[in-house]
Scaffold this active site. Structure first.
Site, PDB file in Angstrom:
ATOM      1  N   CYS A   1      27.928  58.084  47.636  1.00  0.00           N
ATOM      2  CA  CYS A   1      26.856  58.471  46.727  1.00  0.00           C
ATOM      3  C   CYS A   1      27.166  59.863  46.195  1.00  0.00           C
ATOM      4  O   CYS A   1      28.010  60.565  46.744  1.00  0.00           O
ATOM      5  CB  CYS A   1      25.519  58.517  47.461  1.00  0.00           C
ATOM      6  SG  CYS A   1      25.153  57.010  48.340  1.00  0.00           S
TER       7      CYS A   1
ATOM      8  N   ARG B   1      30.718  57.847  41.701  1.00  0.00           N
ATOM      9  CA  ARG B   1      30.644  57.707  43.160  1.00  0.00           C
ATOM     10  C   ARG B   1      29.658  56.621  43.586  1.00  0.00           C
ATOM     11  O   ARG B   1      29.664  56.184  44.733  1.00  0.00           O
ATOM     12  CB  ARG B   1      30.204  59.031  43.789  1.00  0.00           C
ATOM     13  CG  ARG B   1      31.150  60.173  43.554  1.00  0.00           C
ATOM     14  CD  ARG B   1      30.592  61.429  44.174  1.00  0.00           C
ATOM     15  NE  ARG B   1      30.588  61.337  45.613  1.00  0.00           N
ATOM     16  CZ  ARG B   1      31.559  61.770  46.398  1.00  0.00           C
ATOM     17  NH1 ARG B   1      32.607  62.343  45.876  1.00  0.00           N
ATOM     18  NH2 ARG B   1      31.473  61.653  47.702  1.00  0.00           N
TER      19      ARG B   1
ATOM     20  N   TRP C   1      25.180  54.488  45.941  1.00  0.00           N
ATOM     21  CA  TRP C   1      25.995  53.283  46.142  1.00  0.00           C
ATOM     22  C   TRP C   1      25.518  52.701  47.456  1.00  0.00           C
ATOM     23  O   TRP C   1      25.747  53.272  48.523  1.00  0.00           O
ATOM     24  CB  TRP C   1      27.477  53.649  46.199  1.00  0.00           C
ATOM     25  CG  TRP C   1      28.375  52.468  46.254  1.00  0.00           C
ATOM     26  CD1 TRP C   1      28.770  51.695  45.201  1.00  0.00           C
ATOM     27  CD2 TRP C   1      29.011  51.917  47.411  1.00  0.00           C
ATOM     28  NE1 TRP C   1      29.608  50.697  45.641  1.00  0.00           N
ATOM     29  CE2 TRP C   1      29.781  50.802  46.988  1.00  0.00           C
ATOM     30  CE3 TRP C   1      29.013  52.235  48.765  1.00  0.00           C
ATOM     31  CZ2 TRP C   1      30.533  50.035  47.860  1.00  0.00           C
ATOM     32  CZ3 TRP C   1      29.765  51.461  49.639  1.00  0.00           C
ATOM     33  CH2 TRP C   1      30.520  50.377  49.174  1.00  0.00           C
TER      34      TRP C   1
ATOM     35  N   ASN D   1      24.325  61.389  51.464  1.00  0.00           N
ATOM     36  CA  ASN D   1      25.532  60.625  51.164  1.00  0.00           C
ATOM     37  C   ASN D   1      26.212  60.304  52.491  1.00  0.00           C
ATOM     38  O   ASN D   1      26.429  61.210  53.294  1.00  0.00           O
ATOM     39  CB  ASN D   1      26.457  61.464  50.272  1.00  0.00           C
ATOM     40  CG  ASN D   1      27.828  60.839  50.109  1.00  0.00           C
ATOM     41  OD1 ASN D   1      27.966  59.611  50.171  1.00  0.00           O
ATOM     42  ND2 ASN D   1      28.830  61.674  49.889  1.00  0.00           N
ATOM     43  N   GLY D   2      26.539  59.009  52.711  1.00  0.00           N
ATOM     44  CA  GLY D   2      27.227  58.637  53.956  1.00  0.00           C
ATOM     45  C   GLY D   2      26.441  57.585  54.716  1.00  0.00           C
ATOM     46  O   GLY D   2      25.610  56.872  54.142  1.00  0.00           O
TER      47      GLY D   2
ATOM     48  N   GLU E   1      49.643  45.342  42.560  1.00  0.00           N
ATOM     49  CA  GLU E   1      48.778  46.317  41.904  1.00  0.00           C
ATOM     50  C   GLU E   1      48.216  45.749  40.593  1.00  0.00           C
ATOM     51  O   GLU E   1      47.038  45.931  40.286  1.00  0.00           O
ATOM     52  CB  GLU E   1      49.564  47.623  41.654  1.00  0.00           C
ATOM     53  CG  GLU E   1      48.901  48.648  40.754  1.00  0.00           C
ATOM     54  CD  GLU E   1      47.567  49.181  41.258  1.00  0.00           C
ATOM     55  OE1 GLU E   1      47.160  48.845  42.375  1.00  0.00           O
ATOM     56  OE2 GLU E   1      46.915  49.916  40.486  1.00  0.00           O
TER      57      GLU E   1
ATOM     58  N   LYS F   1      44.209  45.228  39.778  1.00  0.00           N
ATOM     59  CA  LYS F   1      43.543  45.803  38.602  1.00  0.00           C
ATOM     60  C   LYS F   1      42.724  44.737  37.883  1.00  0.00           C
ATOM     61  O   LYS F   1      41.592  44.974  37.474  1.00  0.00           O
ATOM     62  CB  LYS F   1      44.575  46.396  37.626  1.00  0.00           C
ATOM     63  CG  LYS F   1      45.119  47.740  38.024  1.00  0.00           C
ATOM     64  CD  LYS F   1      44.091  48.833  37.827  1.00  0.00           C
ATOM     65  CE  LYS F   1      44.270  49.993  38.763  1.00  0.00           C
ATOM     66  NZ  LYS F   1      44.101  49.765  40.192  1.00  0.00           N
TER      67      LYS F   1
ATOM     68  N   GLU G   1      39.589  43.725  39.969  1.00  0.00           N
ATOM     69  CA  GLU G   1      38.477  44.680  40.072  1.00  0.00           C
ATOM     70  C   GLU G   1      37.809  44.937  38.729  1.00  0.00           C
ATOM     71  O   GLU G   1      36.638  45.279  38.690  1.00  0.00           O
ATOM     72  CB  GLU G   1      38.898  45.986  40.763  1.00  0.00           C
ATOM     73  CG  GLU G   1      39.811  46.893  40.016  1.00  0.00           C
ATOM     74  CD  GLU G   1      40.044  48.223  40.778  1.00  0.00           C
ATOM     75  OE1 GLU G   1      41.123  48.784  40.599  1.00  0.00           O
ATOM     76  OE2 GLU G   1      39.154  48.681  41.519  1.00  0.00           O
TER      77      GLU G   1
ATOM     78  N   HIS H   1      57.119  28.447  48.253  1.00  0.00           N
ATOM     79  CA  HIS H   1      56.529  28.238  49.583  1.00  0.00           C
ATOM     80  C   HIS H   1      55.021  28.000  49.497  1.00  0.00           C
ATOM     81  O   HIS H   1      54.311  28.154  50.481  1.00  0.00           O
ATOM     82  CB  HIS H   1      56.851  29.435  50.480  1.00  0.00           C
ATOM     83  CG  HIS H   1      58.332  29.639  50.645  1.00  0.00           C
ATOM     84  ND1 HIS H   1      59.110  28.799  51.399  1.00  0.00           N
ATOM     85  CD2 HIS H   1      59.173  30.545  50.097  1.00  0.00           C
ATOM     86  CE1 HIS H   1      60.374  29.188  51.328  1.00  0.00           C
ATOM     87  NE2 HIS H   1      60.433  30.251  50.539  1.00  0.00           N
TER      88      HIS H   1
ATOM     89  N   LYS I   1      34.169  54.806  43.667  1.00  0.00           N
ATOM     90  CA  LYS I   1      35.436  55.512  43.551  1.00  0.00           C
ATOM     91  C   LYS I   1      35.934  56.016  44.899  1.00  0.00           C
ATOM     92  O   LYS I   1      37.111  55.981  45.201  1.00  0.00           O
ATOM     93  CB  LYS I   1      35.256  56.677  42.571  1.00  0.00           C
ATOM     94  CG  LYS I   1      36.514  57.475  42.294  1.00  0.00           C
ATOM     95  CD  LYS I   1      37.475  56.682  41.441  1.00  0.00           C
ATOM     96  CE  LYS I   1      38.748  57.421  41.121  1.00  0.00           C
ATOM     97  NZ  LYS I   1      39.787  56.491  40.630  1.00  0.00           N
TER      98      LYS I   1
HETATM   99  O1  M6R Z   1      40.960  57.473  47.209  1.00  0.00           O
HETATM  100  P1  M6R Z   1      41.941  56.501  47.792  1.00  0.00           P
HETATM  101  O2  M6R Z   1      43.261  56.542  47.091  1.00  0.00           O
HETATM  102  O3  M6R Z   1      42.100  56.636  49.264  1.00  0.00           O
HETATM  103  O4  M6R Z   1      41.297  55.074  47.510  1.00  0.00           O
HETATM  104  C1  M6R Z   1      41.863  53.909  48.013  1.00  0.00           C
HETATM  105  C2  M6R Z   1      41.268  52.683  47.339  1.00  0.00           C
HETATM  106  O5  M6R Z   1      39.897  52.608  47.582  1.00  0.00           O
HETATM  107  C3  M6R Z   1      41.509  52.673  45.824  1.00  0.00           C
HETATM  108  O6  M6R Z   1      42.864  52.793  45.515  1.00  0.00           O
HETATM  109  C4  M6R Z   1      40.968  51.376  45.197  1.00  0.00           C
HETATM  110  O7  M6R Z   1      41.733  50.290  45.612  1.00  0.00           O
HETATM  111  C5  M6R Z   1      40.945  51.491  43.672  1.00  0.00           C
HETATM  112  N1  M6R Z   1      39.650  51.126  43.166  1.00  0.00           N
HETATM  113  C6  M6R Z   1      41.936  50.619  42.994  1.00  0.00           C
HETATM  114  O8  M6R Z   1      41.915  50.766  41.613  1.00  0.00           O
END
Ligand code: M6R
Length: 627
Positions: free
Chosen positions: A2, A27, A74, A98-99, A500, A504, A507, A523, A622
């Protein structure tokens, strides 16, 4: 997870808090709220949904006071709703949190048993109850916080205000960041510097179990026993412009386009431009992050070389996109330095009965530097006395502070939830680390060091040319969005890039996408392929190219539509693909940095064409500061 902002000063709390929350919306964004002093009480306004809904509500509100707190959420405990939005208020006490309070169930039961009534489903509300109970016993707000601090278990950063002491605020934390900025006539407290830098670039980072007592536009810091703590301000060099969209429709697109500059900034401190040699600068092994700026560079470099010489095994631990960067790092480090590398997902690593041989080095990769699982893995190996190196974007974040050595992505603020520029910066840093390890182990000679450094130095301008595919994907997205699913394939160093690319698309576009090592297709995954499946094949010119093309033919024969990505002009790939995208000629060392760009653009434009919120995809945040 948050975002929190507190303001006390001579300006308008409503405006400063709202502006601050806007910069923190990445956040968390499922609800938001403020509590601002008005007369002799704190008026609370909350709203479910994004910040603009709260903003509309606040347009009709006026506040006479000069102090307030705000929150963008969040959800972790209790679904997104106005009832669960912060601030939580009990009698005259208002708090934002936050937390996660891990022992919330026990504390809540105790409070209920002594007559407290709860009005939300959150873990956070109990903090207001606990403080209020202490105030009822005759303690002031600050004393009450000191009293309740030992009762809280878990991760928290909290701001509290009290109607009985209307010019005061108390801030305290364990885990998630909390930063205090002091401008001429105001104090701003926030979970990220982005909410502060518009007002001041001089800030203080609270340590765990430190308590800040703010009064008017002044403050004092205390430890958990209530003893005064002396601390110096830190200068932040991010400009406010860096956190604005600069004319792009989304932060993510802006950040994709910033990548060439970001990679240049990442590698710049570590390259001797006269000799084209790598020079890992200011890793500061064994020094605190505060000491890094004052290091004797030559001495620090010798210290780094000594550290690297000892390394016989490497463990890289991270989550999500950072984990995939770590996988690329494994290929590059093993190839150049011959040091065995294990790469782990942090949430697996921390609960595995891990065996770490002597002379190992532990590397964390984290854009935010706050990811809970990565941090826990770091703390675990620190307890085992394994030397650690963090690759981080946010300087002085928790992971950065706790690691022994420090490398910085220098990507600037990354606001889009999908990580882009931090990824390519990490790849470039891992390349430099691999070269440095290879030098330390004497597995490369000077000429090859210079060759690799030159390649890396060319990569930002090569990236610029790849960005031209933005137009292609903007146009193709209407067709691409209709596919049933996407299979991304690659071999060797390109395999993690396939993973990766798939992440992308998942998400952002919420579409089924998988990354595969292309040798694995027969396989099982080949069964998925028909004309409704789009295949994205990474086939740059490297020593696995011929094998990759065979895998591509096999997929094509099953009816899949192919987008292939290769090096330079390539008629063969053009013939077997619906679309062929040519990258500048480069080697395996730099190809991953180039080939991820079309995959980012693909995901961005397909998601945009589907009408999704590209910067703030559903269900994500994030900075993942909880398990
Ligand atoms: O802040 P970090 O690099 O530790 O975050 C790790 C993942 O949460 C982050 O890379 C996440 O997978 C992204 N949303 C991908 O785009």
């Amino acid at each position: 997870m948050c975002g929190i902002v507190g303001y006390s000063g001579s300006g308008s709390p409503k405006q400063v808090i709202l502006e601050g929350l806007k910069t923190l919306e990445y956040r968390g964004y499922d609800s938001a709220g403020v509590a601002i002093l008005d007369g002799n009480h704190f008026k609370r306004v909350r709203a479910e949904g994004k910040l603009n809904i709260l903003q509309e509500k606040l347009n009709q509100e006026n506040f006479s006071g000069k102090i307030g707190i705000g929150h963008t959420r969040w959800a972790t405990h209790g679904k997104p709703s106005e009832r669960n939005a912060h601030p939580h208020c009990v009698k005259g006490i208002s708090i934002v949190h936050n937390g996660i309070i891990e022992n919330y169930a026990d504390l809540r039961e105790e409070l209920k048993a002594s007559g407290s009534e709860f009005h939300s489903d959150t873990d956070s509300e109990l903090v207001a109850h606990l403080i209020s109970a202490e105030v009822d016993l005759g303690h002031c707000l600050f004393e009450s916080v000191l009293k309740i601090l030992p009762k809280l278990e878990g991760a928290f950063s909290i701001l509290a205000v009290s109607a009985d002491q209307p010019d005061e605020m108390v801030a305290f934390k364990n885990g998630p960041p909390l930063i205090i900025g002091q401008a001429n006539d105001a104090i701003i407290v926030a979970s990220d510097v982005q909410a502060i830098i518009k007002h001041t670039k001089e800030v203080i980072y609270l340590n765990d179990f430190e308590v800040a007592h703010l009064k008017g536009s002044d403050f004092k810091l205390f430890d958990r026993e209530g003893k005064v703590v002396a601390k110096k301000f830190v200068h932040i060099d991010w400009s406010p412009e860096q956190v604005e969209k600069q004319g792009y429709p989304h932060y993510m697109l802006k950040e994709i386009f910033e990548q060439p500059r970001a990679v240049a900034s990442a590698i710049d401190p570590h390259i001797d431009l006269n000799e084209h040699k790598v020079f890992l600068n200011r890793l500061g092994f064994g020094r605190s992050v505060e000491e890094l700026d004052k290091l004797d560079l030559a001495q620090d470099y010798q210290n780094t070389v000594q550290q690297l010489k000892k390394v016989e095994r490497i463990f890289i631990v991270a989550c999500g996109t950072s984990y995939y960067a770590g996988m690329v790092g494994k290929y590059v480090i093993e190839k150049l330095s011959r040091i065995p590398v294990e790469v782990d997902i942090a949430s697996e690593f921390r609960y595995r009965d891990i065996v770490i041989p002597e002379n190992s080095m532990f590397i964390t990769i984290s854009q935010s530097g706050e990811t809970a699982d990565t941090l826990a893995a770091l703390r675990m190996v620190k307890a085992m006395r394994v030397p650690s190196l963090s690759i981080c974007n946010v300087k002085r974040s928790t992971i950065d502070r706790e690691a022994d050595g420090h490398m910085y992505m220098n990507a600037g603020a990354e606001i889009g939830v999908a990580s882009t520029k931090a990824f390519v910066c990490t790849l470039s840093l891992l390349n430099l680390l691999a070269l440095s390890l290879a030098k330390a182990k004497e597995t490369i000679d000077e000429a090859s060091e210079q060759k690799w450094v030159r390649e890396l130095l060319s990569s930002p301008s090569q990236m610029e040319t790849v960005l031209a595919y933005d137009k292609f994907f903007a146009k193709a997205s209407d067709t691409l969005k209709k596919y049933r699913g996407f299979l991304y394939m690659g071999r060797g160093v390109n395999y993690p890039i396939a993973l990766e690319g798939a992440l992308k698309l998942k998400e952002l576009a919420y579409m089924h996408a998988e990354g595969y090592a292309s040798g694995e297709m027969k396989h099982g995954p080949l069964a998925l392929i028909d004309e409704s499946m789009c295949i994205v094949m990474l086939a740059p010119s490297d020593d696995l190219y011929e094998k990759t093309v065979s895998n591509l033919e096999e997929a094509k024969a099953r009816g899949g539509e192919v987008i292939s990505i290769g090096s330079g002009e390539n008629q063969k790939l053009r013939d077997v693909s619906k679309h062929y995208l040519s990258l500048p000629n480069a080697s395996w060392f730099v190809n991953p940095i180039l080939e991820v760009i079309p995959l980012q653009l693909l995901a961005y434009h397909v998601a945009d064409a589907l009408g999704h919120d590209v910067d703030q995809p559903r269900n994500l945040a994030k900075s993942v500061t909880v398990e």
